[in-house]
Design an enzyme around this catalytic site. Structure first.
Site, PDB file in Angstrom:
ATOM      1  N   GLU A 207      -0.722 -14.247  -8.751  1.00 49.28           N
ATOM      2  CA  GLU A 207       0.865 -14.222  -8.918  1.00 49.28           C
ATOM      3  C   GLU A 207       0.835 -15.550  -9.566  1.00 49.28           C
ATOM      4  OE1 GLU A 207       4.961 -13.783  -6.821  1.00 49.28           O
ATOM      5  OE2 GLU A 207       3.926 -11.918  -7.217  1.00 49.28           O
TER       6      GLU A 207
ATOM      7  N   GLU B 100       0.142  -0.888  -8.334  1.00 46.46           N
ATOM      8  CA  GLU B 100       0.019  -0.770  -7.242  1.00 46.46           C
ATOM      9  C   GLU B 100      -0.479   0.469  -6.195  1.00 46.46           C
ATOM     10  OE1 GLU B 100       0.620  -5.557  -6.195  1.00 46.46           O
ATOM     11  OE2 GLU B 100       2.089  -3.756  -5.224  1.00 46.46           O
TER      12      GLU B 100
ATOM     13  N   ARG C 172       2.989  -8.177   4.051  1.00 44.97           N
ATOM     14  CA  ARG C 172       3.110  -7.030   3.831  1.00 44.97           C
ATOM     15  C   ARG C 172       1.991  -5.937   4.685  1.00 44.97           C
ATOM     16  NH1 ARG C 172       4.857  -3.060  -0.707  1.00 44.97           N
ATOM     17  NH2 ARG C 172       5.615  -4.911  -1.757  1.00 44.97           N
TER      18      ARG C 172
END
Length: 1232
Positions: free
Chosen positions: A714, A1164, A791
């Site tokens: 990213e 994902e 996460r």
């Protein structure tokens, strides 16, 4: 981004040349990156552009891969197309097996391979229509346009090409070659350039004179004598594919010969078996056999030299032939004339073990033969040789001597294994690592040879009236050779109901809008942008130390390289040298200190890429090394090196939960990292502006599409964009930088490695009552997006309802290149550790793992550890359908071959955990002719986002897709874009487009009301003439999001995606290899926007996860040096790794009210389902360990490589090779 080492196949082209001895033109697929231009004299080169185009006419090979949905990012597609095209030019009706072999040198990161094979399976069927289509192909005219005559005119004289630093000489005769070798004794002989090319590119070696003997007729033949000597002569320039075909023909002839004796040709069969798995087809088409058959003993090398009037010497390939690594006993003026392989009366076998079966470098290879005394099982002679156990091939001489005059029985086996364990020793610090595994392999492979010979010998002696013990039936599978099975597949999805509006394409499996351009090579990527007239090239200068002060930088040699314009460093930055995606804890250029190997210190700007890269290697940097050098998570824990904050989530009473449990167990789990193309626009814009000291409105970022990036990073492209921007500002000219694969892998980091330590309390029936888990991630030398990767804490439960749970997440600060967000953002790591303790609980209870998992699974309305209610919970439906789809049951097993079965669920939260990122913008222009130009904030990086967004706009506006076009993503059309990440791009950008289209529809409504019988074009034209604004911005933000770690309250996710996978594998307990037999996947994607793209994402994500959990491993030295910088050492899944049977079903009737047109995210979530393969492997290892009396939990780190599988299958052989005690040696590589 290609690999430049012949390992990925992205640059495959077809080379056609005339072969004088075959009197025909041969067509070979080759790697363009390794084929010197001067080696192609008198050849025809066909590229993907030459066989068809979108503008003219597509070749069937291009059309079928596109229409079969076999292209996603498209970067690898031209190479795959050309591999298939070359195969068809040689064999118009190939078998499926031949198609699979043709793709052994091609890699794809996106599709999962299945649709490519399915698309090309049609070429195996005889169809008149196909035959006619092929005949109409433009390039098939090559056979009838005089090319045969042109190419058959062989060069009759020596050719010389004089380069800047290299002289290339192509002799025409053997006499010329010998004279040149005498003149230039140190000249390199190059045929395929598969080794020299890599040495010059990556090892910075220079060979001023290169001799290219590829066109010498005498060196391009295979001779076969049928006299008393009976020998096959392989001349020095015979390529491996030609050798393969020649040996197959010889074996075919021998099988029908009246006096054929099977034993005589075992050496040829062994060579054929090894060639099947040696490199890819592109390499085999050019590489010569001299460097490729080191384990075939009892061969003879015929060499020729100018000395004594071209006197020939015959050398035996024995243990003295290779005196050192990549060295032979040939004299400098001698050349290899031929390799002579005699027929043999011995039992012969050859084995190769590598991380991946297809196109991989061996860990250990071996060649073994044995001859018995007449009508007995008493050993008369035996030779055992190994590669991979020393810098050169080694003979197990002591072991062989001990086995002479012994009976071939269990007693001999026991002594041989004990002797090999002693003789084939390795230093625990040996280069290449895997010391215990390599030592064990020497014994395991001999055991395979022992069983193979025992069986053949028993059959042979039985025919002569002698009875000896045969192999036990349950051991027979250990003697079987690996077979490449043809895959089969099923895809199930909910069809659009009858009567559906034809213009409403949402829900239809339409083709990726760029697929045809991918297949023809017309798709434009970054480096395809035409060069500016005054453009310069940039190469990075990076640190070779992990933690050190920079004492001095000497650029004098670099600046003296022709074409070099400047050296750029921190002093050239007009704005700020500080950078970083979240906090400014990085620098554009290292100023006074480096904190990892690969830290960017400066850059060279030159007129060509070659000059820039050459000069970059000439920059000399002096360092003062600093301590400590923190590389691993364990180093960080010992030094308390963590980024802040340390976060935790807790629900229930964990202490009481442990008290109420019947049992408590502790465990640890490791997940190794893998490398990760930029998918966010505003971040490079902002950081470039910061480095240049200008407002963001002066910087425009544009992206057409991305491909070939090994996955999504990213944020890490910013380290390159800022460097190039500073360089362009400094030299006042356009600057281009295209990283090679090795540079990209060195500087940009990868997925976070994770270490989990857990304590779990559970009841006798397997019900988990309490969990306390600590998750450590290796963040690298900067924070980057490691906070988002936390996460993992949100997924520490995976799909299981644990009433009392506590999790803590630590981000380790180390001296590695900063790791970043990769597909899953830490979610797969958190779920993998959850499945580890769930597996341990099942093992401890002695219960089937699937029962324990199902018992602990969430139900509708349950709450997660972060107190979010689970609505529309569909895992139970996915589970039931997956069990039915897979026919879940265990199969028969054998002693040395075990099968494993596993079913794994996934629950993946959809939204950015950083709330402000859950927004998107769109811009829609309607032109007066009714055509629509669409722009949104998402980037196209394989997933078909643009295709889905066109479908959304088409449905909303009620017009066909053909009227809508997307050009590119850019910051001057949609500002402040969020990353194309977190699987939320279709949700966010789709709603923004919907919002913009609704605005336009409201403006057009009056004109529709006035002209109800009109069409879209009529309404648009009427609005235009009434001066109505036909351009609209759209915007969307996900509502009701926000989570507070301190109070453990709020909604971090908009909704969850669910899925379940069942996988079955088969492992070879002796080598650690495994075969993926079956996978069934059921995925809840809501109401699919495009089932073809969604199934592609499921399959592609699954295969990427397969690499993560079974293959891919970045390997670092204790000093932080990255060994695995390209496909040569870093292995991603290949065509042969897909499950033999693959079934994918999209769950029906599950609309999702929280996303565009009731769809769900799909990018994902499927990746983690590949953990079903990992735990199926673990299930098979459990069965193997049970044979040795081992039960209960055991540690299996991810990825489950052949090394870890073999070491996990503890048996009598592994006990002979115990590992060295930690701390008593310095390992070659460490677990980061």
């Amino acid at each position: 981004m290609g690999c430049a080492e012949g390992g990925c196949g992205a640059c495959t082209v077809m080379v056609s040349k005339y072969h004088p001895h075959q009197n025909r033109i041969i067509h070979h697929a080759v790697n363009a990156c390794l084929a010197p231009l001067c080696s192609l004299h008198h050849c025809a080169v066909t590229t993907v552009d030459g066989i068809g185009s979108v503008a003219s006419k597509l070749h069937p090979v291009q059309e079928r891969i596109a229409k079969a949905h076999g292209s996603q990012c498209g970067f690898c597609t031209p190479g795959i197309v050309m591999s298939m095209y070359a195969l068809l030019r040689n064999n118009p009706r190939p078998s499926m097996h031949e198609i699979q072999e043709a793709f052994q040198g091609n890699l794809c990161r996106c599709t999962g391979y299945r649709p490519i094979l399915e698309g090309y399976r049609t070429f195996t069927k005889v169809k008149e229509q196909l035959s006619k289509a092929s005949k109409k192909s433009k390039t098939d005219k090559l056979r009838n346009t005089g090319t045969h005559f042109i190419l058959s005119k062989q060069p009759q004289r020596e050719l010389r090409f004089v380069g800047e630093r290299v002289l290339w000489i192509q002799p025409y005769s053997l006499k010329e070659l010998l004279e040149l070798k005498a003149t230039y004794p140190n000249a390199k002989l190059v045929v395929g350039n598969t080794e020299v090319g890599i040495e010059m590119k990556f090892k910075n070696l220079l060979y001023p004179v290169i001799l290219a003997p590829a066109y010498i007729p005498e060196l391009n033949i295979i001779q076969h004598t049928q006299d008393g000597k009976r020998v096959i002569y392989l001349k020095g320039c015979v390529c491996l594919s030609m050798l393969f075909d020649g040996l197959k023909q010889i074996l075919f002839v021998n099988t029908i010969h009246s006096n054929f004796i099977e034993l005589e040709t075992e050496v040829f069969e062994a060579v054929l078996e090894q060639l099947r798995w040696f490199a890819g087809q592109q390499i085999r088409n050019v590489a010569v056999c001299f460097v490729s058959l080191p384990e075939v003993k009892n061969c003879f090398i015929e060499v020729n030299g100018l000395e004594n009037d071209w006197e020939k010497r015959v050398l035996e390939m024995d243990d003295k032939f290779f005196p050192g690594y990549r060295k032979t006993i040939l004299k400098s003026e001698e050349i290899l004339l031929s390799i002579d392989i005699p027929y043999t009366r011995k039992y012969f076998s050859a084995f190769k073990q590598s991380p991946r079966k297809e196109d991989d470098i061996a860990i250990v290879t071996c060649g073994m033969n044995v001859l018995f005394k007449e009508k007995s099982n008493i050993v008369q002679s035996i030779r055992i040789s190994y590669g991979g156990m020393a810098p050169v091939t080694v003979l197990a001489t002591a072991t062989c001597n001990r086995l002479l005059n012994r009976q071939w029985n269990e007693e001999l086996l026991e002594q041989a294994c004990t002797s090999l364990a002693e003789e084939m020793s390795l230093s625990p610090s040996a280069p290449g690592g895997m010391v215990t595994y390599r030592r064990t392999l020497t014994i395991s492979l001999f055991y395979k040879f022992f069983l193979t010979v025992q069986h053949k010998l028993a059959l042979d002696l039985r025919m002569e009236g002698v009875t000896v013990e045969d192999v036990r039936a349950e051991y027979a599978t250990a003697t079987e050779l690996f077979q490449l099975d043809s895959p089969s597949s099923v895809q199930l999805y909910q069809a659009v109901p009858p009567g559906h509006n034809n213009d409403d394409v949402v829900g239809h499996p339409i083709m990726h809008l760029s697929a045809l351009k991918h297949a023809t090579g017309e798709a434009i990527y970054c480096d395809d942008i035409p060069y500016y007239e005054n453009e310069l090239h940039l190469a990075l200068v990076t640190s070779i130390k992990a933690h050190a002060l920079i004492k001095s930088i000497d650029t004098s040699d670099a600046l003296a390289v022709p074409g070099v314009v400047a050296f750029i460093s921190a002093k050239d930055i007009p704005g700020s040298n500080l950078t970083g995606p979240v906090v400014y804890d990085e620098t554009v250029f290292a100023d006074d200190k480096v904190t990892c190997v690969g830290h960017i210190v400066g850059a060279i700007v030159a007129d060509t890429q070659a000059h820039a890269q050459r000069a970059a290697k000439d920059v000399k940097i002096s360092y003062e090394e600093l301590q400590p050098v923190i590389v691993t998570i364990q180093d960080a824990i010992a030094n308390k090196s963590f980024y802040q904050p340390v976060r935790s989530i807790e629900r229930g009473d964990v202490a009481q939960g442990f008290k109420d449990s019947d049992h408590i167990l502790h465990g640890i789990s490791y997940l190794i990292n893998c490398p990760n193309a930029n998918n966010v626009m505003c971040l490079p814009q902002a950081l470039v502006a910061k480095a240049l000291g200008v407002p963001a409105n002066r910087v425009v970022c544009r992206v057409k599409r991305m491909g070939g990036g090994f996955g999504g990073k990213e944020s890490r492209s910013t380290i390159l964009s800022t460097v190039v921007a500073v360089a362009a500002h400094t030299v006042k000219q356009p600057v281009r930088c295209m990283l090679d694969r090795d540079e990209d892998m060195l500087v940009t980091g990868g997925r976070h490695p994770f270490f989990g330590h857990y304590k779990v309390g559970y009841m006798n029936n397997g019900r988990v009552m309490a969990l306390d888990v600590m998750l450590y991630s290796n963040a690298g030398n900067s924070l980057d997006l490691s906070l988002s990767v936390s996460r993992a804490l949100f997924h520490m439960d995976n799909s299981y309802n644990i009433p009392n749970i506590h999790g803590t997440g630590y981000m380790c600060k180390t001296n590695l290149p900063s790791n970043s967000a990769f597909r899953g953002f830490g979610g797969p790591q958190g779920m993998m550790i959850a499945e580890s303790w769930m597996s341990d609980v099942a093992l401890s209870c002695g219960l089937p793992a699937e029962e324990v998992r199902r018992m602990n699974m969430y139900k509708e309305g349950d709450f997660t550890p972060f107190n979010q209610r689970l609505d529309q919970f569909t895992i139970d439906r996915c589970w039931e359908e997956c069990m039915q789809l897979s026919d879940f049951n265990k199969c028969k097993e054998h002693r040395w071959t075990k099968r494993g079965l596993s079913i794994i669920p996934t629950k993946f939260g959809i939204s950015f955990t950083a709330v402000f990122l859950n927004q998107a913008g769109a811009l829609v222009h309607v032109y007066s002719d009714g055509s629509v130009l669409l722009t949104h904030g998402g980037t196209e990086m394989r997933q078909g986002l643009h295709t889905k967004m066109v479908q959304v706009a088409s449905k909303t506006l009620g017009i066909p897709c053909s009227k809508i076009h997307i050009t590119e993503t850019s910051t001057n059309t949609v500002p402040n874009t969020s990353p194309t990440a977190a699987s939320a791009s279709s949700d966010l950008n789709g709603m923004a487009i919907y919002n913009a289209c609704q605005t336009l529809l409201q403006r057009l409504q009056p004109y529709k009301d006035k002209n109800l019988k009109g069409c879209w074009e009529d309404w648009v034209k009427a609005a235009y003439f009434h001066r109505v604004n036909l351009s609209a911005n759209g915007f969307y933000k996900t509502p009701d999001l926000g989570y507070d770690f301190d109070t453990n309250s709020g909604r971090p996710f908009n909704y969850f995606s669910y899925g379940v996978a069942v996988s079955e594998v088969e492992i070879d307990c002796l080598t650690g290899s495994h075969k993926n037999l079956h996978t069934s996947i059921v995925m809840d994607v809501g109401k699919s926007l495009n089932p073809a793209l969604d199934i592609g994402q499921v399959e592609g994500g699954f295969m990427q996860g397969l690499g993560l959990f079974t293959l891919e491993e970045l390997r670092y030295s204790p000093d932080g040096y990255l060994y695995t910088r390209g496909p040569g050492m870093y292995k991603i899944p290949s065509f042969g790794d897909i499950p033999i049977e693959l079934k994918v079903s999209l769950l029906r009737d599950t609309p999702n009210e929280k996303a565009i047109f009731s769809s769900k995210a799909v990018g994902e979530p499927p990746l983690f389902l590949a953990a079903s393969v990992f735990y199926a492997i673990k299930d098979a290892i459990i069965a193997a360990r049970a044979e040795s009396g081992l039960t209960g939990p055991f540690r299996l780190d991810s990825p489950a490589t052949p090394e870890r599988i073999r070491n996990g299958c503890e048996d009598k052989f592994t006990k002979l090779c115990p590992p060295a005690d930690p701390g008593t040696f310095t390992p070659w590589a460490v677990q980061v």
